[in-house]
Write an enzyme that holds these catalytic residues in place. Sequence first.
Site, PDB file in Angstrom:
ATOM      1  N   LEU A 235       0.839  -1.194   0.000  1.00 39.48           N
ATOM      2  CA  LEU A 235       0.000   0.000   0.000  1.00 39.48           C
ATOM      3  C   LEU A 235       0.877   1.247   0.000  1.00 39.48           C
ATOM      4  CD1 LEU A 235      -2.729  -1.107   2.560  1.00 39.48           C
ATOM      5  CD2 LEU A 235      -2.615  -1.523   0.109  1.00 39.48           C
TER       6      LEU A 235
ATOM      7  N   GLY B 294       1.991  -5.700   8.343  1.00 45.95           N
ATOM      8  CA  GLY B 294       1.986  -4.284   8.026  1.00 45.95           C
ATOM      9  C   GLY B 294       1.005  -3.981   6.921  1.00 45.95           C
ATOM     10  N   ASP B 295       1.478  -3.310   5.886  1.00 53.16           N
ATOM     11  CA  ASP B 295       0.620  -2.960   4.749  1.00 53.16           C
ATOM     12  C   ASP B 295       0.981  -3.782   3.521  1.00 53.16           C
ATOM     13  OD1 ASP B 295       3.086  -1.855   4.352  1.00 53.16           O
ATOM     14  OD2 ASP B 295       2.362   0.077   3.610  1.00 53.16           O
ATOM     15  N   GLU B 296       1.503  -4.981   3.715  1.00 51.74           N
ATOM     16  CA  GLU B 296       1.941  -5.844   2.609  1.00 51.74           C
ATOM     17  C   GLU B 296       0.990  -7.023   2.460  1.00 51.74           C
ATOM     18  OE1 GLU B 296       6.773  -5.081   2.879  1.00 51.74           O
ATOM     19  OE2 GLU B 296       5.897  -6.894   3.740  1.00 51.74           O
TER      20      GLU B 296
END
Length: 605
Positions: A449, A490-492
């Site tokens: 993201l 996280g954002d992965e």
Amino acid sequence: MIRPGLTVKLSLLLACIGVIASGATGYYAYRANRNMLVNEAELSLLTSTELLGQRFSTSIDDVGADALVLASLPSTAEVAQSDDGLRRNSAREQLANVYSSFMVHHPEYLQIRLITREHHGLELVRFDRDADGLVRVKGDNLQEKGQFAYVFDTLTFSPGRIYTSPIAVNHEYGTHAAEGKPTLRLGTPVSNAQGAVVGVVVIDIDLEGLFKRLQNDLPSDYRVYLANEWGDFLVHPDASKAFGFDRGRRVLMQDSFSVTKPLFAQVQSEVRVNGLARPKQAAGQVLAFVRRPFGDSEGNRFIVIGLAKPLDDVLSGATLLGNRIVRMVLVFSVLALFLAILFARALTKPLHSLAYAATHLFAGHAMETLPLDRTDEIGLLARCFDRLRREIRLQMDALHTKQRELAHLATHDALTELPNRVLFLEKLERAIEEATQRQEGLAVLFVDLDRFKQINDQFGHAIGDKVLVAVARRLKQVLSSADVVARLGGDEFIVLIEGQRSADGASAIAARVVNALNEELSVDGQSMTVGASIGISQFPDDSGTAEELLLNADAAMYAAKADGRSAYLRYHDVLEARRREQAEQAERARAGEGATAGREAEPTA
């Protein structure tokens, strides 16, 4: 006829269990001890064999170093270039003294020779060894050796390299003590000041004497085997089987010990075998074989060394232990019988009442037969059985529930309910195996993201968590039900695409994901755009393992992010871009060198 009662039966049963247990333990200890002794003997033999091989290689390397020293003497090149071996030459005499000194200090040297390139490979300096000591060959007795491989092959070598001959029996004319002995020849070229090769230095080694010296410290019960690179025995406990190729009947190690075939095929470097586990391969022996290269690596010379020890000697300690174990088993069997009688008497009375209930612990009708109303020990034990049954059932139900919950938590992300990295890697590895069998491809999309950190900083982590949930939901909507989407942390996020769609539609799917995540999200009344950068790696083009596919997709994602957010890139395209950039840099470097050369040439013109 009076039948034996329960006490007698239980006593016999417990006694038998004790006897069997002690006997089985004793037998296991005996077998384990035998295996341990054999394994230790194998390891000891292997260590000794490796040490013997290392000593052999070191000795050969030392001989090569001596040859290099002799070849590098200034007088060596002078004599090889200008001498004809007939007229008196002071440099040749000085060189002969040096060669004589080397022969004196190395009893395993059978010959040292300086051979010139001229005069058909004429020997200029030659020392032989015979029964009375050293013999210097002079004048007309010096021979032309240019037709031998150890001369013409060595002359083609560059200075500093070592020629290593095959191990053979010496049958050259006039070899004194070397006649009929197993010989290994090492040669090195002699070069003049201009670097031209003008001759060779050759050292003949008494292989049998060298090997006897190396194995002096081996135990007397060890049997030694030595074979050349073709498998011909050079050393064998039965002397008639050594050097069979010189007698017209080849005896090969790989025929006598088939387990050594991988050593000669150079697919293994060591082999262990024992007659306990493989009696056909090593009848009554424990053996260890090691393949040991020596000399110049380009010559691919090696020997196979084997050491053997009689199996009876190895197992002598196990035999003594076995006799002691038999006595211990008899003593413990008597003790087990006595204890079994006492224990059976103590259990007989309550056992009759509770046997059925104990064998049907979870059956409701079995619990109804328990004497729960009794006030003695039987009644207390019966009530304990009933409580135990209910408690165990409750605990098992709770345990099964917890196991299901833990299994789900171990393989799924707690926030988004998507598979986590562990589960995704399992699915990816399984997909790789299936794709390999079906000869199909698959693709991995690494989704990162773009603006999640700004959202976290602006709206707080609570909103950020809801954004991740919304992103997971949107990814499921965009992707097919056959695709696997997981959260790495996280954002992965990571996506697995299998089958024909992975080759033809991976980029199109990545584009759909980018477009979907570029659309506004509404979380708790807040509108925001997340955006994403995607890296694509494909199997089998980019990698054949799960971890490398993830790494390559990650690298492609970072390249996409560097080119501009809300983009996607294939790992193949990243590699192509790198190659083009390297080619352009090399071209600019060549162009710069050409321009510099032109500017330097203008004043001269």
